[in-house]
Design an enzyme around this catalytic site. Structure first.
Site, PDB file in Angstrom:
ATOM      1  N   LEU A  86      -9.602 -11.963   9.629  1.00 48.59           N
ATOM      2  CA  LEU A  86      -9.085 -10.681  10.124  1.00 48.59           C
ATOM      3  C   LEU A  86      -9.792 -10.233  11.401  1.00 48.59           C
ATOM      4  O   LEU A  86      -9.252  -9.430  12.160  1.00 48.59           O
ATOM      5  CB  LEU A  86      -9.250  -9.592   9.055  1.00 48.59           C
ATOM      6  CG  LEU A  86      -8.203  -9.567   7.945  1.00 48.59           C
ATOM      7  CD1 LEU A  86      -8.596  -8.569   6.870  1.00 48.59           C
ATOM      8  CD2 LEU A  86      -6.826  -9.226   8.506  1.00 48.59           C
ATOM      9  N   ASP A 119      -2.558   7.021  16.714  1.00 46.60           N
ATOM     10  CA  ASP A 119      -3.147   5.815  17.293  1.00 46.60           C
ATOM     11  C   ASP A 119      -2.343   5.428  18.525  1.00 46.60           C
ATOM     12  O   ASP A 119      -1.508   6.196  19.007  1.00 46.60           O
ATOM     13  CB  ASP A 119      -3.186   4.688  16.259  1.00 46.60           C
ATOM     14  CG  ASP A 119      -1.800   4.216  15.841  1.00 46.60           C
ATOM     15  OD1 ASP A 119      -0.790   4.832  16.270  1.00 46.60           O
ATOM     16  OD2 ASP A 119      -1.709   3.221  15.097  1.00 46.60           O
ATOM     17  N   TYR A 161      -7.791   9.011  13.209  1.00 45.86           N
ATOM     18  CA  TYR A 161      -6.539   8.378  12.782  1.00 45.86           C
ATOM     19  C   TYR A 161      -6.581   8.020  11.296  1.00 45.86           C
ATOM     20  O   TYR A 161      -5.691   8.374  10.522  1.00 45.86           O
ATOM     21  CB  TYR A 161      -6.260   7.122  13.606  1.00 45.86           C
ATOM     22  CG  TYR A 161      -5.136   6.297  13.028  1.00 45.86           C
ATOM     23  CD1 TYR A 161      -3.811   6.642  13.278  1.00 45.86           C
ATOM     24  CD2 TYR A 161      -5.397   5.201  12.208  1.00 45.86           C
ATOM     25  CE1 TYR A 161      -2.774   5.902  12.716  1.00 45.86           C
ATOM     26  CE2 TYR A 161      -4.371   4.465  11.645  1.00 45.86           C
ATOM     27  CZ  TYR A 161      -3.063   4.822  11.908  1.00 45.86           C
ATOM     28  OH  TYR A 161      -2.037   4.103  11.346  1.00 45.86           O
ATOM     29  N   GLU A 189      -5.325   0.766   6.009  1.00 46.83           N
ATOM     30  CA  GLU A 189      -5.414   1.285   7.371  1.00 46.83           C
ATOM     31  C   GLU A 189      -6.546   0.612   8.147  1.00 46.83           C
ATOM     32  O   GLU A 189      -6.405   0.351   9.345  1.00 46.83           O
ATOM     33  CB  GLU A 189      -5.602   2.807   7.358  1.00 46.83           C
ATOM     34  CG  GLU A 189      -4.373   3.577   6.920  1.00 46.83           C
ATOM     35  CD  GLU A 189      -3.172   3.341   7.808  1.00 46.83           C
ATOM     36  OE1 GLU A 189      -3.339   2.982   8.996  1.00 46.83           O
ATOM     37  OE2 GLU A 189      -2.036   3.508   7.324  1.00 46.83           O
ATOM     38  N   TRP A 216       0.816  -1.208   0.000  1.00 41.43           N
ATOM     39  CA  TRP A 216       0.000   0.000   0.000  1.00 41.43           C
ATOM     40  C   TRP A 216       0.853   1.263   0.000  1.00 41.43           C
ATOM     41  O   TRP A 216       0.371   2.321  -0.380  1.00 41.43           O
ATOM     42  CB  TRP A 216      -0.954  -0.005   1.191  1.00 41.43           C
ATOM     43  CG  TRP A 216      -0.314  -0.430   2.484  1.00 41.43           C
ATOM     44  CD1 TRP A 216       0.325   0.357   3.383  1.00 41.43           C
ATOM     45  CD2 TRP A 216      -0.259  -1.761   3.014  1.00 41.43           C
ATOM     46  NE1 TRP A 216       0.775  -0.385   4.446  1.00 41.43           N
ATOM     47  CE2 TRP A 216       0.429  -1.693   4.260  1.00 41.43           C
ATOM     48  CE3 TRP A 216      -0.729  -3.007   2.568  1.00 41.43           C
ATOM     49  CZ2 TRP A 216       0.665  -2.817   5.040  1.00 41.43           C
ATOM     50  CZ3 TRP A 216      -0.492  -4.109   3.352  1.00 41.43           C
ATOM     51  CH2 TRP A 216       0.196  -4.017   4.576  1.00 41.43           C
TER      52      TRP A 216
END
Length: 586
Positions: free
Chosen positions: A306, A364, A346, A263, A250
């Site tokens: 995930l 964060d 964030y 993210e 990314w």
């Protein structure tokens, strides 16, 4: 600016702010001190000083003390000199190359600023000048004594900025060899806080050192103004990042969609674990339009493993908004990005800075941790107000030309060096010279966190039920934990074999074999599942209606679970029993 008729002498004492005694040509001589500040660090016994002959015939002192030799560094201590050299600098175009007006001593509100300046291009600015003579280990500090007048000037500069003027606080450092200028936090912390407030309001803080001669002074080169340790972190951090940053997919193609997706995936998940999921997701849903149109079960299947599945659902909700309201594109407006489902400050900061090059911080837990250690910050990082405060402070110091790299470098530092678990790798840290926790040997004491409530524990018995070729699943409710995903049927508590068999018979299933499976545990944010399990073979010819349908049981081929039927990783240990291995290949 230049002095006339300068002579040298040796300092003896200073009985009050206005006069001093020096040894001049072997005689004890009273001289006028033009700097009424404390200046204890400059005026020491037997120090070499420089005097200008006064042109006043009515004064009791024939000389003015204008400079001093501090350990080989020539320091001008004439309190009138900063305004004189600043005026020369302004008229020469130091601030505005097209300067049209420089007016000293201009009244504004209840204050009188040192200068008012206009340019041919229409700029208007108020400038307050502060002479700096205090130096410690290469750093210049102001003030050398508490000054309510200085605080008042800062407040008035903020008001001038509010009214549309440009506003500057100009530190004239009356010496060379200075690395930076900082507030004198020991003497007047309120002045430092006022400068932070002023900078946030748009007041420009400038500092210049000076070429100092025995007979003169001139402004020379800009010097950075550091309000706290955050002002010193960008340059070494970016140099460290440039020298060895990780190559991540990314990062190499930081489109808004790629940054956004990565993210969201990286929340609560390690980088190495995310990589294969990221690649698989993009192959199936390469853009915002395809994400918005994705079937939810397909989406959840792509996300399988995930965890925190609402992240995926919010991705789709946000994508649908982007398609319907913004033509399928992520806008470059921070507030619009922040308003999308599943995006907090964030993620909005990361997208804005990395994809669009806008100076918004991305704070964060990693960033809060490394900054807490840097500054030995005693605040509880779990409090929302602390995060908000750090966001504001970082916004003040972010390099405007590289905000995305700055945010990613902070992330990288927290992931690779200033790690959360285990001892940080301080020797490899670009901040090792300025980190207070390292200097004091207390990195393990930061960050500060209030004690969390212990997670609740739920005991479950997982039933891996097979007939000749298929395995039993059921869909979880559409709301609540793991909503809408598929699971193995289960019973509350850790049940014995006899109770399990009785339950199966109630469902109309005919158990042929049963085998206990090893226990497993899965940790959620606020609870833990402590699981035991059984692998059960049932008669495929038994009636499958009635109670089984009421329990929502369906029998599926295990191979189908590779593309359909999203199953959360909480059941991974039991899915392996029937070859339902679902993690994407690295």
């Amino acid at each position: 600016m230049e002095y006339r008729e300068v002579v040298t002498a040796e300092f003896i004492e200073r009985p009050n702010r206005f006069i001093a005694y020096v040894n001049l040509h072997g005689e004890r001589t009273k001289v006028h001190v033009k700097n009424t500040g404390r200046c204890r660090e400059l005026l020491k016994d037997h120090t070499k000083v420089y005097l200008e002959k006064s042109d006043s015939k009515t004064r009791a002192t024939a000389y003015d003390l204008v400079a001093v030799d501090k350990d080989g560094r020539l320091v001008n201590m004439d309190s009138n000199a900063p305004n004189k050299v600043a005026g020369e600098w302004l008229r020469a175009g130091g601030l505005y190359g097209d300067v049209s007006l420089v007016r000293p001593e201009k009244t504004f509100g209840n204050s009188r600023f040192d200068f008012y300046v206009e340019s041919l291009s229409g700029k208007r600015a108020f400038i307050e000048v502060k002479g700096v003579t205090l130096e410690r280990e290469g750093a210049a500090a102001f003030p050398d004594a508490p000054s309510e007048r200085a605080l008042k000037h800062v407040e008035e500069l903020i008001e001038a900025r509010r009214q549309g003027y440009e506003a500057y606080l100009l530190f004239v450092v009356q010496m060379k060899g200075i690395n930076f200028v900082e507030p004198n936090w020991d003497t007047q912390p309120a002045f430092g806080e006022a400068l932070k407030k002023a900078r946030r309001a748009g007041v420009r803080l400038l500092a210049y050192d000076c070429l100092v001669r025995e007979d003169g002074l001139e402004m020379h080169a800009p010097v950075p103004v550091f309000l706290d340790s955050l002002d010193r972190i960008a340059a070494p951090l970016l140099a460290w990042y440039d020298s060895g940053r990780r190559i991540l997919p990314w990062r190499e193609e930081p489109t808004p969609y790629h940054v956004w997706l990565s993210e969201i995936m990286l929340q609560q998940t390690r980088v190495e674990a995310v990589k294969p999921y990221y690649d698989r997701f993009l192959q199936a849903l390469p853009d915002i339009e395809s994400l918005a149109a994705a079937d939810e079960e397909k989406l959840l299947k792509l996300w399988e493993g995930l965890g925190y599945y609402n992240r995926a659902r919010n991705l789709k909700k946000a994508a649908q908004i982007l398609v319907s309201e913004y033509g399928g594109r992520m806008p470059d407006d921070y507030e619009i990005i922040l308003s999308l489902p599943g995006i907090g400050s964030y993620t909005a900061g990361a997208i804005s800075s990395i994809a669009f090059g806008k100076a918004y911080p991305a704070v964060d837990g990693n960033v809060l941790r490394i900054l807490a250690r840097l500054r030995t910050d005693e605040r509880d990082i779990l409090q929302a107000g602390v995060k908000k405060s750090v966001e504001e402070e970082l916004a003040d110091v972010m390099p405007k030309d590289r905000p995305g790299d700055f945010n990613q470098a902070l992330m990288e530092l927290g992931a690779m060096v200033c790690i959360p678990n285990g001892a940080p790798k301080c020797d490899a840290c670009p901040w090792k010279e300025v980190c207070r926790a390292r200097a004091q040997g207390i990195t393990g004491e930061f960050p500060k966190k209030a004690g969390k409530k212990p997670r609740s524990i739920e005991k479950k018995t997982i039933l891996v039920i097979q007939d000749a070729e298929r395995v039993a699943l059921r869909k979880r409710p559409e709301k609540g934990l793991l909503a809408g995903l598929y699971e193995f049927p289960s019973m509350e508590g850790n049940c014995e074999e006899e109770r399990v068999l009785a339950y199966l018979r109630e469902l109309g299933l005919l158990p042929l074999r049963i085998r206990a499976l090893p226990p497993a545990k899965h940790v959620f944010t606020h609870k833990e599942w402590h699981m035991t399990g059984f692998l059960i073979r049932v008669d495929e010819l038994a009636d499958r209606g009635g109670r089984q349908e009421g329990e929502g049981l369906i029998f599926v081929d295990p191979k189908e679970t590779r593309t359909n039927y999203p199953i959360p990783s909480a059941f991974a240990a039991y899915a392996e029993q029937v070859e339902m291995i679902r993690k994407p290949k690295k």
